[in-house]
Design an enzyme around this catalytic site. Structure first.
Site: not given
Ligand code: F6P
Length: 395
Positions: A10, A140, A142, A177, A185, A311, A314
């Site tokens: 990722g 990562t 994570d 709410r 993670g 996403h 990220r």
């Molecule tokens: O390992 C990084 C990560 O963002 C995890 O937190 C998540 O479970 C995974 O990648 C998601 O991956 P993808 O972008 O392939 O769905």
């Protein structure tokens, strides 16, 4: 020397910073660098790109990876060999016959592999079975790698998650709410813990501590509403799991088997996002009659909404910390290659850039209460004190 660099798994904010660090030091030392596209996929398929530093000014300020990435496991088929001893030998044979020759095809003397546990475990296999120089960089969002205090990308992701969690408070409050927000993670709660604490979440559920829906969620929500709170923020890890007892007693749509039977990716990691645990949790809470009743008695209509950060965690440019860490990692990785080192990974220890073995770095690290007891204590204080203090005042 001609050095190949690839990014796998990722994406994480700071990948371009590492690449830029590698290029800066390579230029300084007089080495050539080529980019291998899409991680191990490009390594296997001979997909490369020249990296010219004069065309990449200030690359460290940008998000994503200019080399693209993929989740490619070169041992996917070999993994089918059942007996561990046979599998070990099959992997070695596969590396020698199919991966090592790629160095000559690609025309590289060394490889810098930037990735998480999956990418680094492949790099470790390569390093064990060939005489080329292989250096890893721990990436990562994570933060679940044991070889480094922090992976780059983690704090950018915490910042993104915390900002959204905090921003969602205004809409949650306006509508009175409960918001259940799902945080990435995998099986580590680092992202949920840090973004939850930073944004003032009221309940934080992480994979490391299996939770009881009644005790850890419903009772807390009741205490909060009884003490005047009209909105509630629950940060939940995508990998959080209720206790067996709670699963049986409190959940209508999932069982223990749901978690055991999750589909897996090419590296064997369960695809947690597919479960959409925040929705499951929100549905269970919405249907809970006791909770509904308590909320009504306190003049609040029970309405639970779920939200998946996904996403967005990220996305975009890295924060300054990850730009600097990425650059430091990249520069050091290039220095190590230059020094003829192999089988190692750059790592952050305290404030210093150090190294550890590829095998050590690829080991997973979750939020261990014995190692970081103060973070668990902080979580307890930040989440519980608000309603406990109000309760004391109201008595
Ligand atoms: O390992 C990084 C990560 O963002 C995890 O937190 C998540 O479970 C995974 O990648 C998601 O991956 P993808 O972008 O392939 O769905």
């Amino acid at each position: 020397m001609r050095v190949g660099v690839l990014t796998g798994g990722g994406d994480a904010p700071g990948l371009n910073a590492v690449i830029y660090g590698v290029l800066l030091k390579a230029f300084d030392l007089g080495h050539e660098v080529i980019g291998i596209l899409k991680g191990w996929k490009g390594f296997l398929n001979n997909e490369t790109v020249p990296l010219d530093i004069t065309r990449l000014d200030d690359l460290h300020t940008t998000g994503g990876t200019i080399l693209y990435t993929s989740r490619t496991n070169p041992f996917e088929k070999v993994g089918a060999v059942k007996d561990p001893k046979g599998k070990e030998e099959a992997i070695r044979k596969h590396v020698r016959e199919n991966l090592v020759p790629k160095f000559d095809l690609l025309g590289i003397d060394a490889l810098i592999a930037i990735g998480g546990d999956d990418t680094l475990s492949v790099a470790a296999r390569l390093a064990e079975n060939c005489d080329k120089k292989i250096v890893g960089v721990p990436k990562t969002i994570d933060n679940d790698l044991s070889g480094t205090d922090y992976t780059f990308g983690f704090w950018s992701s915490v910042q993104l998650a915390a900002t959204t969690l905090e921003n969602l408070q205004t809409t949650a409050k306006s509508h009175q709410r409960i918001m259940v927000i799902e945080v990435m993670g995998r099986n580590a709660g680092w992202l949920t813990l840090m973004s939850g604490i930073a944004s003032g979440a009221d309940i934080i559920l992480m994979p490391e501590t299996r939770f009881d829906l009644q005790e850890d969620v419903i009772n807390v929500l009741i205490k909060r509403v009884q003490n005047g709170y009209i909105h509630h923020m629950i940060a939940v890890s995508e990998g959080a799991i209720p206790t067996d007892e709670s699963l049986k007693r409190d959940f209508k749509t999932i069982t223990k088997e749901t978690f055991e039977k999750l589909p897996k990716d090419v590296f064997g990691n369960p695809k947690l996002a597919g479960l959409n645990f925040s929705k499951i949790l929100a549905d269970e809470l919405n249907k809970n009659t006791k909770l509904k009743e308590e909320f009504k008695q306190n003049n609040v209509d029970l309405e639970v909404r779920d939200f998946v950060l996904g996403h967005s965690m990220r996305a975009g440019a890295p924060i300054a910390f990850d730009r600097i860490l990425g650059l430091r990692f990249g520069v050091r990785a290039m220095e190590l290659v230059h020094e003829g080192k192999t089988g190692i990974v750059v790592s952050l220890r305290g404030t210093n850039i150090e190294t550890c073995t590829l095998t050590e770095a690829a080991k997973q690290r979750t939020v261990d209460q014995k190692v970081v007891p103060d973070l668990y204590e902080l979580k307890r204080l930040v989440t519980a004190t608000k309603h406990v203090a109000k309760e004391k005042l109201n008595k």
